[in-house]
Design an enzyme around this catalytic site. Structure first.
Site, PDB file in Angstrom:
ATOM      1  N   GLU A 129       5.055 -12.461   0.906  1.00 44.94           N
ATOM      2  CA  GLU A 129       5.489 -11.451   0.057  1.00 44.94           C
ATOM      3  C   GLU A 129       6.547 -10.890   0.440  1.00 44.94           C
ATOM      4  O   GLU A 129       6.561 -10.002   1.338  1.00 44.94           O
ATOM      5  CB  GLU A 129       4.335 -10.636  -0.187  1.00 44.94           C
ATOM      6  CG  GLU A 129       2.948 -11.102  -0.805  1.00 44.94           C
ATOM      7  CD  GLU A 129       1.716 -10.469  -0.367  1.00 44.94           C
ATOM      8  OE1 GLU A 129       1.498  -9.256  -0.891  1.00 44.94           O
ATOM      9  OE2 GLU A 129       0.992 -10.810   0.636  1.00 44.94           O
ATOM     10  N   HIS A 174      -0.658  -2.504  -4.583  1.00 39.09           N
ATOM     11  CA  HIS A 174      -0.344  -3.282  -5.494  1.00 39.09           C
ATOM     12  C   HIS A 174      -0.257  -2.910  -7.008  1.00 39.09           C
ATOM     13  O   HIS A 174      -0.645  -3.608  -8.023  1.00 39.09           O
ATOM     14  CB  HIS A 174      -1.154  -4.632  -5.520  1.00 39.09           C
ATOM     15  CG  HIS A 174      -0.890  -5.671  -4.300  1.00 39.09           C
ATOM     16  ND1 HIS A 174       0.272  -5.480  -3.539  1.00 39.09           N
ATOM     17  CD2 HIS A 174      -1.654  -6.538  -3.763  1.00 39.09           C
ATOM     18  CE1 HIS A 174      -0.060  -6.179  -2.551  1.00 39.09           C
ATOM     19  NE2 HIS A 174      -1.031  -7.075  -2.613  1.00 39.09           N
ATOM     20  N   GLN A 211       5.726  -9.553   3.684  1.00 38.22           N
ATOM     21  CA  GLN A 211       4.025  -9.559   4.127  1.00 38.22           C
ATOM     22  C   GLN A 211       3.445 -10.865   4.475  1.00 38.22           C
ATOM     23  O   GLN A 211       3.583 -11.532   3.541  1.00 38.22           O
ATOM     24  CB  GLN A 211       3.345  -8.897   3.113  1.00 38.22           C
ATOM     25  CG  GLN A 211       1.846  -8.387   3.358  1.00 38.22           C
ATOM     26  CD  GLN A 211       1.626  -7.033   4.168  1.00 38.22           C
ATOM     27  OE1 GLN A 211       2.638  -6.297   4.504  1.00 38.22           O
ATOM     28  NE2 GLN A 211       0.324  -6.646   4.581  1.00 38.22           N
ATOM     29  N   ASP A 255      -2.012  -9.955   8.287  1.00 43.17           N
ATOM     30  CA  ASP A 255      -1.798  -9.029   7.030  1.00 43.17           C
ATOM     31  C   ASP A 255      -0.729  -8.125   7.326  1.00 43.17           C
ATOM     32  O   ASP A 255      -1.052  -6.781   7.289  1.00 43.17           O
ATOM     33  CB  ASP A 255      -3.143  -8.740   6.312  1.00 43.17           C
ATOM     34  CG  ASP A 255      -3.155  -8.029   5.027  1.00 43.17           C
ATOM     35  OD1 ASP A 255      -2.015  -8.183   4.390  1.00 43.17           O
ATOM     36  OD2 ASP A 255      -4.055  -7.696   4.586  1.00 43.17           O
ATOM     37  N   HIS A 268       3.053 -12.963  -5.316  1.00 45.88           N
ATOM     38  CA  HIS A 268       1.814 -13.182  -4.772  1.00 45.88           C
ATOM     39  C   HIS A 268       1.426 -14.423  -4.742  1.00 45.88           C
ATOM     40  O   HIS A 268       0.047 -14.491  -4.641  1.00 45.88           O
ATOM     41  CB  HIS A 268       0.798 -12.021  -4.971  1.00 45.88           C
ATOM     42  CG  HIS A 268      -0.018 -11.635  -4.043  1.00 45.88           C
ATOM     43  ND1 HIS A 268      -0.757 -12.354  -3.208  1.00 45.88           N
ATOM     44  CD2 HIS A 268      -0.491 -10.385  -3.591  1.00 45.88           C
ATOM     45  CE1 HIS A 268      -1.525 -11.811  -2.233  1.00 45.88           C
ATOM     46  NE2 HIS A 268      -1.169 -10.396  -2.352  1.00 45.88           N
ATOM     47  N   SER A 269       2.110 -15.412  -4.747  1.00 44.28           N
ATOM     48  CA  SER A 269       1.717 -16.804  -4.526  1.00 44.28           C
ATOM     49  C   SER A 269       1.078 -17.033  -3.195  1.00 44.28           C
ATOM     50  O   SER A 269       1.450 -16.806  -2.132  1.00 44.28           O
ATOM     51  CB  SER A 269       2.900 -17.895  -4.824  1.00 44.28           C
ATOM     52  OG  SER A 269       3.340 -17.802  -6.001  1.00 44.28           O
ATOM     53  N   TYR A 270       0.066 -17.981  -3.476  1.00 44.71           N
ATOM     54  CA  TYR A 270      -0.742 -18.413  -1.931  1.00 44.71           C
ATOM     55  C   TYR A 270      -0.407 -19.818  -1.852  1.00 44.71           C
ATOM     56  O   TYR A 270      -0.764 -20.622  -2.738  1.00 44.71           O
ATOM     57  CB  TYR A 270      -2.305 -18.341  -2.375  1.00 44.71           C
ATOM     58  CG  TYR A 270      -2.947 -16.813  -2.419  1.00 44.71           C
ATOM     59  CD1 TYR A 270      -2.553 -15.926  -3.498  1.00 44.71           C
ATOM     60  CD2 TYR A 270      -3.655 -16.377  -1.339  1.00 44.71           C
ATOM     61  CE1 TYR A 270      -3.239 -14.532  -3.392  1.00 44.71           C
ATOM     62  CE2 TYR A 270      -4.115 -15.448  -1.468  1.00 44.71           C
ATOM     63  CZ  TYR A 270      -3.947 -14.261  -2.521  1.00 44.71           C
ATOM     64  OH  TYR A 270      -4.521 -13.075  -2.194  1.00 44.71           O
ATOM     65  N   ARG A 276       0.840  -1.410   0.098  1.00 48.20           N
ATOM     66  CA  ARG A 276      -0.201   0.015   0.047  1.00 48.20           C
ATOM     67  C   ARG A 276       0.645   1.309   0.204  1.00 48.20           C
ATOM     68  O   ARG A 276       1.942   1.496   0.581  1.00 48.20           O
ATOM     69  CB  ARG A 276      -0.974  -0.060   1.229  1.00 48.20           C
ATOM     70  CG  ARG A 276      -1.862  -1.052   1.102  1.00 48.20           C
ATOM     71  CD  ARG A 276      -2.741  -1.209   2.339  1.00 48.20           C
ATOM     72  NE  ARG A 276      -3.703  -2.303   2.090  1.00 48.20           N
ATOM     73  CZ  ARG A 276      -3.469  -3.582   2.147  1.00 48.20           C
ATOM     74  NH1 ARG A 276      -2.127  -4.072   2.513  1.00 48.20           N
ATOM     75  NH2 ARG A 276      -4.512  -4.635   2.017  1.00 48.20           N
TER      76      ARG A 276
HETATM   77  C1  GLA Z   1      -2.131  -8.188   0.302  1.00 52.04           C
HETATM   78  C2  GLA Z   1      -2.648  -7.170   0.907  1.00 52.04           C
HETATM   79  C3  GLA Z   1      -3.941  -7.804   1.327  1.00 52.04           C
HETATM   80  C4  GLA Z   1      -4.602  -8.156   0.270  1.00 52.04           C
HETATM   81  C5  GLA Z   1      -4.242  -9.202  -0.655  1.00 52.04           C
HETATM   82  C6  GLA Z   1      -4.947  -9.476  -2.068  1.00 52.04           C
HETATM   83  O1  GLA Z   1      -1.477  -9.472   0.929  1.00 52.04           O
HETATM   84  O2  GLA Z   1      -1.754  -6.986   2.027  1.00 52.04           O
HETATM   85  O3  GLA Z   1      -4.325  -6.827   2.285  1.00 52.04           O
HETATM   86  O4  GLA Z   1      -5.127  -7.209  -0.345  1.00 52.04           O
HETATM   87  O5  GLA Z   1      -2.860  -8.662  -0.872  1.00 52.04           O
HETATM   88  O6  GLA Z   1      -6.178  -9.792  -1.515  1.00 52.04           O
END
Ligand code: GLA
Length: 370
Positions: free
Chosen positions: A334, A130, A306, A269, A203-205, A105
């Protein structure tokens, strides 16, 4: 030079000449994945000597799957992703994507460089997130296969001066390599012709069970961070670097993610301030999951990470197989500079100058404990 390299490398061959069974072997293959912005988009499959397989599309630089065997030799993907482009063309929360120009952000979408004010899109509450409305996750990148013996793919993009409100023509290339040690190495390089800001990440989950029906609350996490950046209600850092000791943010010892998540409003987060003090490639986090035996180690040159527990996943999005992706179905680590650094002079700088080379490296290393 941003030149499209046209190639076809299909290293899929008959491993065992005594049988007719075709097995995929080490290398990179390319297949069509559809069309975006009027351009054909491809899916690249990187395979190492262990048979682990990572697929990456040049749309958004998205890692769409990472298939590996668990302790019972059952293969599944440890990252969330779709098997067709349509899922990625629709709205999704940055699944597997390159995030930029500025990952995370920027407060109110505003920052200044040398007294020149820049305004970015507001796309997350009152803030910029992002990279904006059409960030690096939604672009078609120029692909080049760099090496097929150590499967390696480069994606390049020229972000023009003023794109999404950011200054400077920014030339970016991102290199993905899958090593025989089951490491996904991601290297980011960039140069600019005007002073700008940059913060690239992936941004891999991850869900180490390989099945989104299981959430990640039983995954065990360790982060080498004695501090985190405290945030306001819109997730913008207050500027305070807060000790994790005695808080739910203390992951200095391996700890189940679900143990204290209820005391963190909305879930994790947050940006962790890594203990490392230089830009060397250093191990900063380990995630493990008992049932699969999988362990994921994260190494980075970056000062922060993150940790996000998929708080905004709400079951509406479904996997290609039709399973709902519910809250905490996956976690993100991240690697990055800190959020809102352009407005926080005490944070490590995210300014890139003409003539300077932006270079960061992150490695995700997967292993299995049998
Ligand atoms: C990042 C942000 C989260 C969210 C995700 C996507 O991790 O920090 O708040 O926006 O991306 O949903």
């Amino acid at each position: 030079m941003f030149i499209a390299t046209i190639f076809t490398l299909l290293i899929t061959s008959c491993n065992n000449t005594n049988t007719n069974k075709m097995e995929k072997s080490k290398g990179i293959s390319k297949s069509s994945f559809g069309t975006a912005d009027g351009k054909e988009v491809f899916l690249y499959t990187l395979i190492n000597s262990k048979g682990s397989e990572i697929t990456i599309t040049n749309f958004g630089g998205i890692v769409t799957s990472w298939v590996s065997a668990d302790k019972n030799n059952i293969k599944s993907s440890i990252v969330l992703g779709y098997d067709s482009l349509s899922g990625y063309l629709a709205t999704h929360p940055y699944f597997g994507a390159i995030v930029g120009r500025y990952g995370n952000r920027i407060a109110k979408g505003k920052f200044s460089i040398d007294s020149v004010a820049y305004t970015l899109a507001i796309n997350n509450g009152p803030n910029h997130l992002h990279g904006g409305l059409k960030g690096f996750d939604k672009l078609v990148w120029e692909p080049t296969v760099e090496n097929d013996s150590v499967p390696s793919l480069m994606l390049s993009y020229l972000s023009k001066d003023g794109e999404e409100g950011y200054p400077g023509n920014l030339k970016v290339d991102v290199h993905y390599t899958l090593t025989d040690e089951d490491e996904l190495k991601i290297e980011y390089n960039a140069t600019t012709d005007k002073k700008t800001v940059i913060n690239l990440t992936n941004h891999s989950y991850f869900n180490l069970t390989g099945d989104v029906s299981n959430n990640i609350l039983d995954h065990v996490l360790q982060i080498d961070a004695d501090h985190f950046t405290s945030v306001d209600s819109t997730l913008i850092p207050t500027g305070d670097i807060t000790p994790v000791k005695g808080t739910p943010f203390d992951f200095t010892q391996p700890t189940k993610i679900g143990l204290r998540i209820d005391s963190v409003m909305g879930g994790y987060d947050h940006n962790f301030v890594l203990n490392k003090t230089d830009a060397s490639l250093t191990k900063i986090a380990t995630v493990s999951e008992e049932k699969s035996g999988r362990v994921l180690e994260v190494f980075t040159t970056e000062p922060g990470v993150q940790f996000y527990t998929g708080n905004f996943l709400d079951g509406k999005l479904k996997t290609s197989g039709g399973k709902s992706i519910g809250q905490h179905a996956a976690l993100c680590l991240e690697t990055q500079h800190f959020p809102d650094s352009p407005n926080e002079p005490s944070f490590p700088t995210t300014i890139l100058l003409p003539g300077q080379k932006y270079h960061t490296v992150t490695v995700y290393k997967l292993s299995v404990i049998k």
